[in-house]
Write a protein that holds these residues in place. Structure first.
Motif, mmCIF file in Angstrom:
data_model
loop_
_atom_site.group_PDB
_atom_site.id
_atom_site.type_symbol
_atom_site.label_atom_id
_atom_site.label_comp_id
_atom_site.label_asym_id
_atom_site.label_seq_id
_atom_site.Cartn_x
_atom_site.Cartn_y
_atom_site.Cartn_z
ATOM 1 N N ASN A 81 17.786 -17.317 1.513
ATOM 2 C CA ASN A 81 16.991 -18.533 1.316
ATOM 3 C C ASN A 81 17.748 -19.766 1.778
ATOM 4 N N GLN A 82 19.064 -19.807 1.526
ATOM 5 C CA GLN A 82 19.873 -20.940 1.965
ATOM 6 C C GLN A 82 19.946 -20.999 3.475
ATOM 7 N N MET A 83 20.110 -19.845 4.111
ATOM 8 C CA MET A 83 20.134 -19.791 5.575
ATOM 9 C C MET A 83 18.808 -20.268 6.152
ATOM 10 N N LEU A 84 17.717 -19.858 5.504
ATOM 11 C CA LEU A 84 16.393 -20.261 5.960
ATOM 12 C C LEU A 84 16.241 -21.777 5.908
ATOM 13 N N GLU A 85 16.687 -22.356 4.821
ATOM 14 C CA GLU A 85 16.627 -23.814 4.675
ATOM 15 C C GLU A 85 17.504 -24.509 5.714
ATOM 16 N N ASP A 86 18.684 -23.949 5.948
ATOM 17 C CA ASP A 86 19.628 -24.552 6.891
ATOM 18 C C ASP A 86 19.091 -24.579 8.319
ATOM 19 N N VAL A 87 18.492 -23.466 8.772
ATOM 20 C CA VAL A 87 18.004 -23.429 10.158
ATOM 21 C C VAL A 87 16.802 -24.335 10.344
ATOM 22 N N VAL A 88 16.019 -24.530 9.289
ATOM 23 C CA VAL A 88 14.903 -25.478 9.368
ATOM 24 C C VAL A 88 15.448 -26.892 9.540
ATOM 25 N N ILE A 89 16.460 -27.244 8.749
ATOM 26 C CA ILE A 89 17.091 -28.567 8.854
ATOM 27 C C ILE A 89 17.697 -28.764 10.239
ATOM 28 N N ARG A 90 18.247 -27.675 10.793
ATOM 29 C CA ARG A 90 18.847 -27.742 12.113
ATOM 30 C C ARG A 90 17.822 -28.010 13.206
ATOM 31 N N GLY A 91 16.552 -27.742 12.917
ATOM 32 C CA GLY A 91 15.494 -28.063 13.864
ATOM 33 C C GLY A 91 15.190 -26.986 14.889
ATOM 34 N N VAL A 92 15.323 -25.700 14.499
ATOM 35 C CA VAL A 92 15.010 -24.632 15.441
ATOM 36 C C VAL A 92 13.521 -24.628 15.755
ATOM 37 N N GLU A 93 13.187 -24.122 16.942
ATOM 38 C CA GLU A 93 11.786 -24.069 17.380
ATOM 39 C C GLU A 93 11.013 -22.941 16.718
ATOM 40 N N GLY A 94 11.735 -21.952 16.204
ATOM 41 C CA GLY A 94 11.053 -20.826 15.574
ATOM 42 C C GLY A 94 12.026 -19.932 14.830
ATOM 43 N N ILE A 95 11.494 -19.187 13.862
ATOM 44 C CA ILE A 95 12.306 -18.313 13.016
ATOM 45 C C ILE A 95 11.629 -16.960 12.883
ATOM 46 N N ALA A 96 12.433 -15.915 12.996
ATOM 47 C CA ALA A 96 11.997 -14.562 12.633
ATOM 48 C C ALA A 96 12.834 -14.159 11.430
ATOM 49 N N ILE A 97 12.197 -13.618 10.414
ATOM 50 C CA ILE A 97 12.914 -13.267 9.195
ATOM 51 C C ILE A 97 12.451 -11.918 8.676
ATOM 52 N N SER A 98 13.410 -11.128 8.183
ATOM 53 C CA SER A 98 13.111 -9.888 7.477
ATOM 54 C C SER A 98 13.374 -10.160 5.997
ATOM 55 N N PRO A 99 12.335 -10.492 5.232
ATOM 56 C CA PRO A 99 12.528 -10.916 3.837
ATOM 57 C C PRO A 99 13.153 -9.827 2.971
ATOM 58 N N ILE A 100 14.068 -10.243 2.120
ATOM 59 C CA ILE A 100 14.726 -9.310 1.205
ATOM 60 C C ILE A 100 13.832 -8.999 0.012
ATOM 61 N N ASP A 101 13.167 -10.017 -0.506
ATOM 62 C CA ASP A 101 12.298 -9.858 -1.680
ATOM 63 C C ASP A 101 11.033 -10.667 -1.427
ATOM 64 N N ALA A 102 10.115 -10.074 -0.667
ATOM 65 C CA ALA A 102 8.933 -10.795 -0.194
ATOM 66 C C ALA A 102 8.122 -11.429 -1.321
#
Length: 341
Positions: A81-102
């Protein structure tokens, strides 16, 4: 005069350095067609050899497309979750995620999806606002794994399931598919048999499901304990990439290699070698390389405004395959070629 010359020289060097730095920055992550810099992130659900293969695929796509790619491997849901928040703040154009606890990450995923393009890969979060899911049908893959068990143990017998965790959407699907196939049930992806409460139907008895939460020591201990409690175990099934190697390690220590059938998931080197050596009947492989490559490819297409890559059914299928002794060497050679080995 000397002072003036020295100051002019410093200014010239500083200017040249700035020009070089600017050129490097502007060139990094640029598309081959000269488009603006684009960056993407792929968040795995753990640290494993499976994800090393995915990382190669994602980074290869980044090179082919001329974009920046970051593959991040968390050691738990809090860090993910912290990594997800960090990459959003970084301003990436897109994210692919394999959720641990959907189930419990819907809020975090939705917050990210509201700010950038977000898809799920390998494991889905169907209740979230993700754009779509890229991967395999884990319930069907579980049934395919069950078919391998039936081949390995045609006269029936006892089966124990070993896996990393059960919270993930993909883990639930593959486990349930395996159980339903062994018990000859009609397909029903919504069915869920609680661990330890699986009934015996027909000639297969499912002793239970043991999880290790990605703790390798605990994972091997689960197998050791099972062999002690059930000396006549028919088949050990490992549903996460590291489980079959741990099963083999435990069987070797107990002097039971070849006595207990082994069926696996994924393509760990030890699992593939086990098939060649005759200690593993077969394994059900995904395609982590394509998970990485295709995720970056579709995210980049979306960033360019190409919405045609969005599937109407919300699912881009990357089919699973059964690997047995007759095709393991060909499969392994192709995998090594992709990984540059």
């Amino acid at each position: 005069m000397f002072r003036l010359f020295f100051d002019m020289q410093k200014t010239l060097i500083a200017g040249l350095s700035a020009l070089v730095a600017g050129a490097l920055v502007s060139g990094c992550g640029k598309s081959e067609d000269g488009g603006s810099e684009r960056s993407y992130a792929f968040l795995t659900n753990g640290v494993a050899s499976f994800w090393d293969i995915c990382k190669v695929g994602a980074e290869t796509a980044g090179k082919d497309l001329g974009v920046e790619v970051s593959v991040l491997m968390p050691d738990g849901v809090v860090q993910q979750n912290q990594m997800l928040e960090d990459v959003v703040i970084r301003g990436v154009e897109g994210i692919a995620i394999s959720p641990i606890d959907a189930e419990n990450q819907v809020s975090a995923i939705n917050e990210a999806a509201a700010k950038t393009r977000l898809i799920t890969a390998d494991s889905d979060a169907p209740k979230s606002d993700r754009m779509f899911y890229l991967g395999m049908d884990n319930y069907e893959a579980g049934r395919m794994c069950g078919q391998l068990v039936k081949e390995a143990l045609p006269d029936g017998g006892s089966v124990m399931i070993f896996m990393g965790r059960l919270e993930q959407d993909n883990a639930k699907g593959r486990r349930q598919g395996l159980i339903d196939e062994l018990l000859d049930r009609d397909p029903d992806p919504t069915r869920f048999d609680p661990p330890g409460q699986v009934p015996k139907e027909g000639k297969y008895e499912i002793l239970g499901t043991l999880t290790d939460q990605f703790d390798r020591v605990r994972g091997k201990q689960n197998v050791d304990d099972t062999l002690s409690a059930h000396p006549d175990l028919g088949c050990a099934v490992g549903l996460f990439v590291f489980n079959p190697p741990l099963i083999l390690e435990s069987l070797k220590s107990a002097g039971k290699l070849g006595q207990v059938k082994v069926v696996g998931f994924d393509e760990a080197d030890e699992t593939l070698q086990g098939i060649i050596d005759g200690h593993v009947y077969g394994t059900l492989v995904q395609n982590p390389y394509e998970y990485g490559y295709q995720s970056i490819k579709v995210l980049d297409a979306l960033a360019k405004g190409d919405d045609s890559v969005i599937p109407e059914n919300g699912f881009i299928s990357v089919p699973a395959r059964m690997i047995r002794k007759d095709n393991v060497e060909e499969f392994w050679a192709d995998l090594n070629q992709k990984l540059g080995k």
